[in-house]
Scaffold this motif. Structure first.
Motif, PDB file in Angstrom:
ATOM      1  N   LEU A 165      17.909  36.107  51.915  1.00  0.00           N
ATOM      2  CA  LEU A 165      16.549  35.853  51.432  1.00  0.00           C
ATOM      3  C   LEU A 165      15.644  35.583  52.627  1.00  0.00           C
ATOM      4  CD1 LEU A 165      17.268  33.481  48.412  1.00  0.00           C
ATOM      5  CD2 LEU A 165      16.936  35.957  48.362  1.00  0.00           C
ATOM      6  N   ASN A 166      14.519  36.253  52.674  1.00  0.00           N
ATOM      7  CA  ASN A 166      13.539  36.020  53.730  1.00  0.00           C
ATOM      8  C   ASN A 166      12.558  34.943  53.262  1.00  0.00           C
ATOM      9  OD1 ASN A 166      14.343  38.087  55.678  1.00  0.00           O
ATOM     10  ND2 ASN A 166      13.715  39.543  54.104  1.00  0.00           N
ATOM     11  N   VAL A 167      12.669  33.762  53.836  1.00  0.00           N
ATOM     12  CA  VAL A 167      11.832  32.624  53.423  1.00  0.00           C
ATOM     13  C   VAL A 167      10.662  32.515  54.389  1.00  0.00           C
ATOM     14  CG1 VAL A 167      11.784  30.178  52.846  1.00  0.00           C
ATOM     15  CG2 VAL A 167      13.913  31.477  52.606  1.00  0.00           C
ATOM     16  N   VAL A 168       9.473  32.806  53.901  1.00  0.00           N
ATOM     17  CA  VAL A 168       8.275  32.783  54.742  1.00  0.00           C
ATOM     18  C   VAL A 168       7.657  31.387  54.711  1.00  0.00           C
ATOM     19  CG1 VAL A 168       5.967  33.735  55.086  1.00  0.00           C
ATOM     20  CG2 VAL A 168       7.831  35.228  54.349  1.00  0.00           C
ATOM     21  N   VAL A 169       7.490  30.806  55.892  1.00  0.00           N
ATOM     22  CA  VAL A 169       6.826  29.509  56.039  1.00  0.00           C
ATOM     23  C   VAL A 169       5.468  29.765  56.692  1.00  0.00           C
ATOM     24  CG1 VAL A 169       6.921  27.211  57.079  1.00  0.00           C
ATOM     25  CG2 VAL A 169       9.031  28.319  56.277  1.00  0.00           C
ATOM     26  N   LYS A 170       4.402  29.497  55.970  1.00  0.00           N
ATOM     27  CA  LYS A 170       3.063  29.751  56.484  1.00  0.00           C
ATOM     28  C   LYS A 170       2.605  28.621  57.411  1.00  0.00           C
ATOM     29  CE  LYS A 170       2.273  33.583  54.213  1.00  0.00           C
ATOM     30  NZ  LYS A 170       2.117  34.870  54.918  1.00  0.00           N
ATOM     31  N   LYS A 171       1.640  28.934  58.260  1.00  0.00           N
ATOM     32  CA  LYS A 171       1.118  27.954  59.209  1.00  0.00           C
ATOM     33  C   LYS A 171       0.590  26.716  58.481  1.00  0.00           C
ATOM     34  CE  LYS A 171      -0.388  31.390  62.631  1.00  0.00           C
ATOM     35  NZ  LYS A 171      -1.544  31.927  63.372  1.00  0.00           N
ATOM     36  N   GLY A 172       0.995  25.562  58.954  1.00  0.00           N
ATOM     37  CA  GLY A 172       0.434  24.313  58.450  1.00  0.00           C
ATOM     38  C   GLY A 172       1.019  23.803  57.160  1.00  0.00           C
ATOM     39  N   TRP A 173       1.971  24.518  56.562  1.00  0.00           N
ATOM     40  CA  TRP A 173       2.532  24.047  55.300  1.00  0.00           C
ATOM     41  C   TRP A 173       3.154  22.666  55.462  1.00  0.00           C
ATOM     42  CZ3 TRP A 173       5.391  28.605  52.365  1.00  0.00           C
ATOM     43  CH2 TRP A 173       4.418  29.393  51.751  1.00  0.00           C
ATOM     44  N   LYS A 174       2.948  21.826  54.458  1.00  0.00           N
ATOM     45  CA  LYS A 174       3.375  20.431  54.530  1.00  0.00           C
ATOM     46  C   LYS A 174       4.770  20.240  53.947  1.00  0.00           C
ATOM     47  CE  LYS A 174      -1.395  18.754  54.220  1.00  0.00           C
ATOM     48  NZ  LYS A 174      -2.361  17.941  53.457  1.00  0.00           N
ATOM     49  N   ALA A 175       5.393  19.135  54.342  1.00  0.00           N
ATOM     50  CA  ALA A 175       6.682  18.772  53.757  1.00  0.00           C
ATOM     51  C   ALA A 175       6.516  18.646  52.241  1.00  0.00           C
ATOM     52  CB  ALA A 175       7.180  17.462  54.351  1.00  0.00           C
ATOM     53  N   GLY A 176       7.507  19.137  51.514  1.00  0.00           N
ATOM     54  CA  GLY A 176       7.420  19.116  50.053  1.00  0.00           C
ATOM     55  C   GLY A 176       6.946  20.426  49.456  1.00  0.00           C
ATOM     56  N   THR A 177       6.411  21.326  50.305  1.00  0.00           N
ATOM     57  CA  THR A 177       6.003  22.638  49.800  1.00  0.00           C
ATOM     58  C   THR A 177       7.221  23.368  49.253  1.00  0.00           C
ATOM     59  OG1 THR A 177       4.187  22.787  51.402  1.00  0.00           O
ATOM     60  CG2 THR A 177       4.943  24.843  50.410  1.00  0.00           C
ATOM     61  N   ARG A 178       7.067  23.979  48.086  1.00  0.00           N
ATOM     62  CA  ARG A 178       8.193  24.631  47.405  1.00  0.00           C
ATOM     63  C   ARG A 178       8.027  26.152  47.480  1.00  0.00           C
ATOM     64  NH1 ARG A 178      10.374  20.688  43.965  1.00  0.00           N
ATOM     65  NH2 ARG A 178      11.268  22.228  42.552  1.00  0.00           N
ATOM     66  N   ILE A 179       9.115  26.840  47.810  1.00  0.00           N
ATOM     67  CA  ILE A 179       9.134  28.297  47.874  1.00  0.00           C
ATOM     68  C   ILE A 179      10.228  28.769  46.916  1.00  0.00           C
ATOM     69  CG2 ILE A 179       9.368  30.314  49.367  1.00  0.00           C
ATOM     70  CD1 ILE A 179       8.845  28.337  51.740  1.00  0.00           C
ATOM     71  N   THR A 180       9.840  29.486  45.860  1.00  0.00           N
ATOM     72  CA  THR A 180      10.786  29.849  44.805  1.00  0.00           C
ATOM     73  C   THR A 180      11.071  31.349  44.787  1.00  0.00           C
ATOM     74  OG1 THR A 180      10.114  27.986  43.404  1.00  0.00           O
ATOM     75  CG2 THR A 180      11.194  29.830  42.312  1.00  0.00           C
ATOM     76  N   PHE A 181      12.345  31.679  44.663  1.00  0.00           N
ATOM     77  CA  PHE A 181      12.795  33.057  44.488  1.00  0.00           C
ATOM     78  C   PHE A 181      13.341  33.183  43.062  1.00  0.00           C
ATOM     79  CE2 PHE A 181      12.770  32.351  48.961  1.00  0.00           C
ATOM     80  CZ  PHE A 181      12.519  33.587  49.560  1.00  0.00           C
ATOM     81  N   PRO A 182      12.560  33.776  42.152  1.00  0.00           N
ATOM     82  CA  PRO A 182      13.004  33.867  40.752  1.00  0.00           C
ATOM     83  C   PRO A 182      14.261  34.726  40.610  1.00  0.00           C
ATOM     84  CG  PRO A 182      10.654  34.320  40.964  1.00  0.00           C
ATOM     85  CD  PRO A 182      11.223  34.314  42.338  1.00  0.00           C
ATOM     86  N   ARG A 183      15.221  34.234  39.812  1.00  0.00           N
ATOM     87  CA  ARG A 183      16.406  34.978  39.389  1.00  0.00           C
ATOM     88  C   ARG A 183      17.280  35.454  40.547  1.00  0.00           C
ATOM     89  NH1 ARG A 183      15.890  36.737  34.091  1.00  0.00           N
ATOM     90  NH2 ARG A 183      17.254  38.513  34.492  1.00  0.00           N
ATOM     91  N   GLU A 184      17.244  34.720  41.654  1.00  0.00           N
ATOM     92  CA  GLU A 184      18.082  35.091  42.804  1.00  0.00           C
ATOM     93  C   GLU A 184      19.343  34.228  42.893  1.00  0.00           C
ATOM     94  OE1 GLU A 184      17.895  37.598  44.562  1.00  0.00           O
ATOM     95  OE2 GLU A 184      15.818  38.276  44.720  1.00  0.00           O
ATOM     96  N   GLY A 185      19.506  33.278  41.972  1.00  0.00           N
ATOM     97  CA  GLY A 185      20.656  32.379  42.012  1.00  0.00           C
ATOM     98  C   GLY A 185      21.825  32.879  41.185  1.00  0.00           C
ATOM     99  N   ASP A 186      22.703  31.949  40.820  1.00  0.00           N
ATOM    100  CA  ASP A 186      23.913  32.291  40.063  1.00  0.00           C
ATOM    101  C   ASP A 186      23.579  32.787  38.658  1.00  0.00           C
ATOM    102  OD1 ASP A 186      25.701  31.673  42.068  1.00  0.00           O
ATOM    103  OD2 ASP A 186      25.847  29.565  41.480  1.00  0.00           O
ATOM    104  N   GLU A 187      24.370  33.757  38.223  1.00  0.00           N
ATOM    105  CA  GLU A 187      24.305  34.250  36.847  1.00  0.00           C
ATOM    106  C   GLU A 187      25.621  33.877  36.173  1.00  0.00           C
ATOM    107  OE1 GLU A 187      23.092  38.414  34.599  1.00  0.00           O
ATOM    108  OE2 GLU A 187      24.053  38.484  36.566  1.00  0.00           O
TER     109      GLU A 187
END
Length: 302
Positions: A165-187
């Motif tokens: 998974l390519n997790v993009v962290v944008k400039k200045g994002w604060k701690a606690g920012t959530r980045i979600t990948f829908p339906r990429e986990g366990d089935e």
């Protein structure tokens, strides 16, 4: 878990989006946040779910809603869609598939994400994503290798597979920012694939503390410097030394600000917070008797 080598964000040209209007599909505005998009998705999915809606177009509409949700809740996909439209997102998806199937890079290190995962309300698998101040300063992409279970074509058994998974962290994002990948986990046999969510966590820095978009540096000065003036050399995030002249008396805990030397503002990355200098005055353990008399005399009027 380990994190791969970070990469700087690549600037993109602004092109008018083409294809489907995913915002219109979900009935939200382009500036809507992730929570608003999720709320709209749940409402629309419930309305057009084929089990609850007998309309012949319901199934196609439901698939379109799911597609819009997948794009708009993934920061990287949403950014590409906002700039290039549906066609650009499809090209990007194809490029990622090619990249994932290629020999990515000899300098990158991956680790599985099963350990340490937390489940939120049975919906998402949650991982902490540590980031350095330098990564927050410039933005980065972290490639995270996950191991997940997937349903086999027979519908009665599961297989284990790996994905990056390519997790993009944008400039200045604060701690606690959530980045979600829908339906990429366990089935599982009885439920669809779970979402995977990464939560940004600030890593400790040897010189600074973070305060929102500001960074705080503690400068230690002597009592003599506090009373008689001094110039403090303050290190910046980009490895410069900024001289900070202090001619006035500096009291313990006093602060000075270097404007625009902090972190980018999340919603306006071209602007930056401040580098806040907190002074710590080091008092001597003892003063020789002769010096004590001189100081008493000198400070008689203070």
């Amino acid at each position: 878990f380990k994190i791969t080598k970070s990469e700087q964000d690549t600037p993109c040209l602004s092109i008018k989006p083409t294809g489907k209007d995913f915002y219109k599909v979900l009935g939200v505005l382009p500036e809507s946040n992730e929570d608003e998009i999720k709320k709209a998705y749940r409402k629309m999915a419930l309305k057009f779910h084929p089990d609850k809606n007998s309309d012949p177009d319901a199934e196609e509409k439901f698939k379109e809603i799911a597609e819009a949700y997948e794009i708009l809740t993934d920061p990287q996909k949403r950014s590409i869609y906002d700039q290039f439209g549906e066609e650009g997102e499809q090209i990007s998806h194809a490029q990622h598939l090619h990249s994932d199937n290629s020999n990515l890079s000899g300098n990158m290190f991956f680790a599985g994400l099963r350990k340490g995962a937390r489940h939120l309300s049975g919906e998402a698998v949650v991982h902490d994503l540590p980031v350095t101040l330098d990564e927050v300063m410039h933005g980065c992409t972290k490639q995270m290798k996950i191991t997940r279970s997937r349903l086999n074509p027979d519908g009665r058994s599961l297989r284990t597979e790996e994905k990056v998974l390519n997790v993009v962290v944008k400039k200045g994002w604060k701690a606690g920012t959530r980045i979600t990948f829908p339906r990429e986990g366990d089935e599982t046999l009885n439920s669809p694939p779970a979402d995977i969510t990464f939560i940004l966590r600030d890593q400790d820095h040897p010189e600074y503390k973070r305060d929102g978009s500001n960074i705080v540096y503690t400068a230690q000065i002597t009592l003599k410097e506090a009373l008689c003036g001094c110039t403090v050399n303050v290190p910046t995030l980009d490895n410069r030394m900024m001289p900070l002249p202090c001619s006035d008396i500096i009291k313990p805990g006093e602060v000075r600000r270097l404007r625009g030397e902090g972190l980018p503002l999340p919603k306006s990355p071209s602007q930056r917070g401040d580098l806040v200098v907190e002074f710590q005055v080091l008092f001597p353990d003892r003063i020789p008797p002769q010096s004590r008399e001189i100081i008493k005399h000198s400070l008689g009027q203070c």
